[in-house]
Design a protein around this motif. Structure first.
Motif, mmCIF file in Angstrom:
data_model
loop_
_atom_site.group_PDB
_atom_site.id
_atom_site.type_symbol
_atom_site.label_atom_id
_atom_site.label_comp_id
_atom_site.label_asym_id
_atom_site.label_seq_id
_atom_site.Cartn_x
_atom_site.Cartn_y
_atom_site.Cartn_z
ATOM 1 N N LEU A 1 -4.591 5.693 1.455
ATOM 2 C CA LEU A 1 -3.756 4.556 0.949
ATOM 3 C C LEU A 1 -4.549 3.909 -0.338
ATOM 4 O O LEU A 1 -5.631 3.727 -0.159
ATOM 5 N N ALA B 1 -3.798 0.079 -2.865
ATOM 6 C CA ALA B 1 -3.049 -0.928 -3.320
ATOM 7 C C ALA B 1 -2.860 -0.830 -4.708
ATOM 8 O O ALA B 1 -3.614 -1.071 -5.823
ATOM 9 N N VAL C 1 0.775 -1.148 0.031
ATOM 10 C CA VAL C 1 0.060 -0.057 -0.005
ATOM 11 C C VAL C 1 0.858 1.090 0.085
ATOM 12 O O VAL C 1 1.960 1.271 0.573
ATOM 13 N N LEU D 1 -7.591 2.388 3.407
ATOM 14 C CA LEU D 1 -7.981 1.979 1.991
ATOM 15 C C LEU D 1 -9.368 2.655 1.571
ATOM 16 O O LEU D 1 -9.996 3.308 0.454
#
Length: 288
Positions: free
Chosen positions: A249, A251, A168, A244
């Protein structure tokens, strides 16, 4: 005139406790860490106990200590006695303070998984007071005053959150990454407690990127640095989920590696149905 015999002098409780801890852990240093004293204090307690008994409990060797026949004969019974004493103390506390729940957990879980859930827990059970202690290793629940223990493990307890690994980073840094090999061109953040995370993920996805970068002793700090754009962090899905969702953040790669060790919850003793500990455990497991 009858003469009463002199009362028997009991062996000092602290000395017995020091001996039992040293016998069970196999080292004076480990016993000292468990009891929150210095190794010298444990040594002094054991020596005083041996002097009172007039017999040795340990054989001192170059590589440590070993129980004598006398020490071995006493150790198991003392362990059972101290376990029973700790259990009685815990039950007494639970009866006196039935709405207090003490949780021991890993610092990263405390900060990133448990803390965000506390407001909802307070709303669901405002009469329950929850205290959290961050520990690097699970406590001995037979001796600990904690009611619940929440740590990564492959089996046992109650699974409250599965875990998986994947890189991440901040959205700005993600724009520079087009393939896994690009990880060798940017700082890759690591945590000392999970120092094999990068190796595990890279091996699982069949990549050979050479990763390097800053190392942190607090996973939560590494997460914040990843949010700040300092580098790519090997994320634990259960711990970075909130970031997320917020988009702080992302991926950059699709590969995710499930971990055998999820976050598991243990109770120090049988939970009273409908009691504070059972309600908190049920909430953390997703069953309110």
């Amino acid at each position: 005139m009858p003469v009463a015999p002199p009362p028997l002098t009991r062996l000092p409780l602290n000395a017995l406790r020091a001996f039992e801890a040293a016998a069970r852990t196999g080292a004076f240093t480990l016993a000292a860490a468990e009891l929150g004293v210095t190794p010298g204090a444990v040594t002094a307690h054991v020596k005083a106990l041996e002097d009172r008994l007039g017999a040795a409990l340990f054989e001192r060797q170059a590589r440590g200590v070993r129980l004598t026949a006398l020490g071995l004969a006493a150790a198991e019974e003392l362990t059972g006695a101290f376990d029973a004493l700790a259990g009685a103390e815990a039950r007494l506390r639970a009866l006196a303070l039935p709405r207090e729940v003490h949780i021991a957990t890993l610092p990263a879980i405390a900060q990133l998984w448990l803390s965000p859930r506390l407001p909802a827990l307070r709303a669901a059970a405002p009469e329950i007071s929850v205290s959290i202690t961050a520990l690097e290793a699970p406590p001995n629940l037979k001796r600990s005053l904690h009611d619940l223990s929440l740590f990564p493990a492959e089996r046992g307890g109650r699974l409250v959150a599965p875990d998986e690994l994947f890189p991440v980073c901040s959205p700005v840094l993600a724009a520079r990454l087009t393939c896994v090999e690009d990880l060798g061109l940017v700082p890759c953040l690591s945590d000392t407690a999970w120092d094999r995370d990068w190796e595990i993920w890279l091996t699982a996805v069949g990549a050979t990127a050479a990763v390097r970068g800053p190392v942190f002793s607090l996973y939560a700090l590494a997460v914040e640095e990843a949010v700040n754009g300092a580098g790519v962090l090997m994320g634990h899905g259960a711990l970075v989920a909130a970031h997320l969702e917020r988009g702080t953040l992302i991926a950059p790669f699709p590969q995710r590696v499930p971990l055998a060790a999820g976050f598991r919850l243990w109770s120090a003793r049988p939970m009273e149905r409908g009691g504070a500990v059972e309600r908190v455990a049920g909430f953390l497991a997703g069953r309110v």
